[in-house]
Design an enzyme around this catalytic site. Sequence first.
Site, PDB file in Angstrom:
ATOM      1  N   TYR A 135       0.826  -1.207   0.000  1.00 15.92           N
ATOM      2  CA  TYR A 135       0.000   0.000   0.000  1.00 15.92           C
ATOM      3  C   TYR A 135       0.864   1.262   0.000  1.00 15.92           C
ATOM      4  CZ  TYR A 135      -3.791  -3.201   1.536  1.00 15.92           C
ATOM      5  OH  TYR A 135      -4.700  -4.217   1.662  1.00 15.92           O
ATOM      6  N   LYS A 186       5.689 -14.452   2.542  1.00 17.30           N
ATOM      7  CA  LYS A 186       5.304 -15.162   1.315  1.00 17.30           C
ATOM      8  C   LYS A 186       6.540 -15.238   0.431  1.00 17.30           C
ATOM      9  CE  LYS A 186       2.514 -17.463  -1.165  1.00 17.30           C
ATOM     10  NZ  LYS A 186       1.926 -18.748  -0.755  1.00 17.30           N
ATOM     11  N   ASP A 219      -0.698 -17.896   3.619  1.00 15.53           N
ATOM     12  CA  ASP A 219      -1.833 -18.803   3.369  1.00 15.53           C
ATOM     13  C   ASP A 219      -1.986 -19.802   4.513  1.00 15.53           C
ATOM     14  OD1 ASP A 219       0.646 -19.616   2.429  1.00 15.53           O
ATOM     15  OD2 ASP A 219      -0.077 -20.401   0.527  1.00 15.53           O
ATOM     16  N   ASP A 243      -3.777  -6.694   6.700  1.00 14.04           N
ATOM     17  CA  ASP A 243      -5.115  -6.158   6.436  1.00 14.04           C
ATOM     18  C   ASP A 243      -6.109  -7.326   6.352  1.00 14.04           C
ATOM     19  OD1 ASP A 243      -7.249  -4.579   5.668  1.00 14.04           O
ATOM     20  OD2 ASP A 243      -6.580  -4.353   3.589  1.00 14.04           O
ATOM     21  N   ASP A 247      -8.995  -8.873   9.500  1.00 16.07           N
ATOM     22  CA  ASP A 247     -10.445  -9.080   9.346  1.00 16.07           C
ATOM     23  C   ASP A 247     -10.803 -10.512   9.725  1.00 16.07           C
ATOM     24  OD1 ASP A 247     -10.795  -6.487   8.371  1.00 16.07           O
ATOM     25  OD2 ASP A 247     -12.197  -7.142   6.817  1.00 16.07           O
TER      26      ASP A 247
HETATM   27  C1  IPM Z   1      -8.452  -1.438   7.377  1.00 15.55           C
HETATM   28  C2  IPM Z   1      -9.238  -1.064   6.183  1.00 15.55           C
HETATM   29  C3  IPM Z   1      -8.481  -0.083   5.344  1.00 15.55           C
HETATM   30  C4  IPM Z   1      -7.063  -0.510   5.146  1.00 15.55           C
HETATM   31  C5  IPM Z   1      -9.183   0.098   4.012  1.00 15.55           C
HETATM   32  C6  IPM Z   1     -10.440   0.893   4.175  1.00 15.55           C
HETATM   33  C7  IPM Z   1      -8.284   0.565   2.947  1.00 15.55           C
HETATM   34  O1  IPM Z   1      -9.541  -2.207   5.464  1.00 15.55           O
HETATM   35  O2  IPM Z   1      -8.218  -0.583   8.226  1.00 15.55           O
HETATM   36  O3  IPM Z   1      -8.055  -2.591   7.480  1.00 15.55           O
HETATM   37  O4  IPM Z   1      -6.803  -1.585   4.680  1.00 15.55           O
HETATM   38  O5  IPM Z   1      -6.157   0.237   5.468  1.00 15.55           O
HETATM   39 MG    MG Z   2      -8.913  -3.909   6.326  1.00 10.98          MG
END
Ligand code: IPM
Ligand code: MG
Length: 354
Positions: A135, A186, A219, A243, A247
């Site tokens: 990113y 990875k 993975d 990221d 989640d």
């Molecule tokens: C998070 C979110 C953000 C990120 C998105 C909205 C780009 O998914 O805080 O994990 O990945 O930075």
């Molecule tokens: Mg995220």
Amino acid sequence: MKTYRIAAIGGDGIGPEVVEAGLEVLDALAARDGSFTLEVERLPWGSGFYRATGRMMPEDGLERLRTFDAISFGAVGDPLIPDHVSLWGLRLRICQGLDQYANVRPARLLPGIASPVRTGALDCVIVRENSEGEYAGQGGRSHRGLPAEVGTEVAVFTRHGVERIMRFAFDLARGRPRRHLHVVTKSNAQRHGMVLWDEVAREVAAGFPEVAWRFELVDAMSTRFVLNPASIDVVVATNLHADILSDLAAAVAGSLGIAPTANLDPERRGPSMFEPIHGSAFDLVGRGIANPIATFWSGALMLQHLGEAGAAAALIAAIERVTAAGVVTPDLGGRATTAEVTRAVIDAVRGANR
Ligand code: IPM
Ligand code: MG
């Protein structure tokens, strides 16, 4: 009496609702503690600001933020503005501009909350590299609209960037009871940046003999989160990998609605930023049922970073008492509103439920 200056950026969607709930709870903690107060300034930045001004935040926004002790952030994202515009114009601009390179994401199964997987236990912290990697913003588009159109998204790994996040993660692991770290990689498929990542991890690990650590391919790490989450303590991973894994960890812990984040500048050159990870959730806006717990937990991370460990612990204890009592929003299977959960946590902070 200490005074902390807090910038509150509710942003978009349910962001303002949960940030306001969080500020109420922080006020209750300050009142309970008696040794600090919070001076809050609300900054109306986000997609509404963009519609009015053509910018997600003012040109001197970063300079203004630098004058605060911490930032409470809600969410960014609007159905009518491309996500990459809103995101890069505000949240990523702040994280990168203030070099908040360590993104810290605890995930824990709270009392009274059921995991969708047969876990047994989950109590981990994911450390996300927050300044470079996938990113970093490098890349480009050319031959637009032609069959030969090309888009590149270049992942950037620097020795400096990898070293500082590894140090941070090893140091964090050393301070926890289990002293274990998974270094997610990875490098079997990505043979440049990820191999540098691995090499620097090994070098930094040499300075932390107390920490038991191992590499795990991303993975394989995702299956570990589902099949054996109890085996996870601290995890360090790249911007993209963490990221996704965070989640997953939040889902295993019961709901994205409880997952907190700290975007830290561990060197404290400027303010750090604290936010729920759930995002703007437009389907929930104005219904009064957004889960404020992620924001409260982020508030606890903020208090900890400010040096108010007692208040941070009191807030975590209050959250646990409320989830254990089943006062939770619909995302957790409950029927409580944002306001009811907030009230319950404030009562618990004040000791009313003791
Ligand atoms: C998070 C979110 C953000 C990120 C998105 C909205 C780009 O998914 O805080 O994990 O990945 O930075
Ligand atoms: Mg995220």
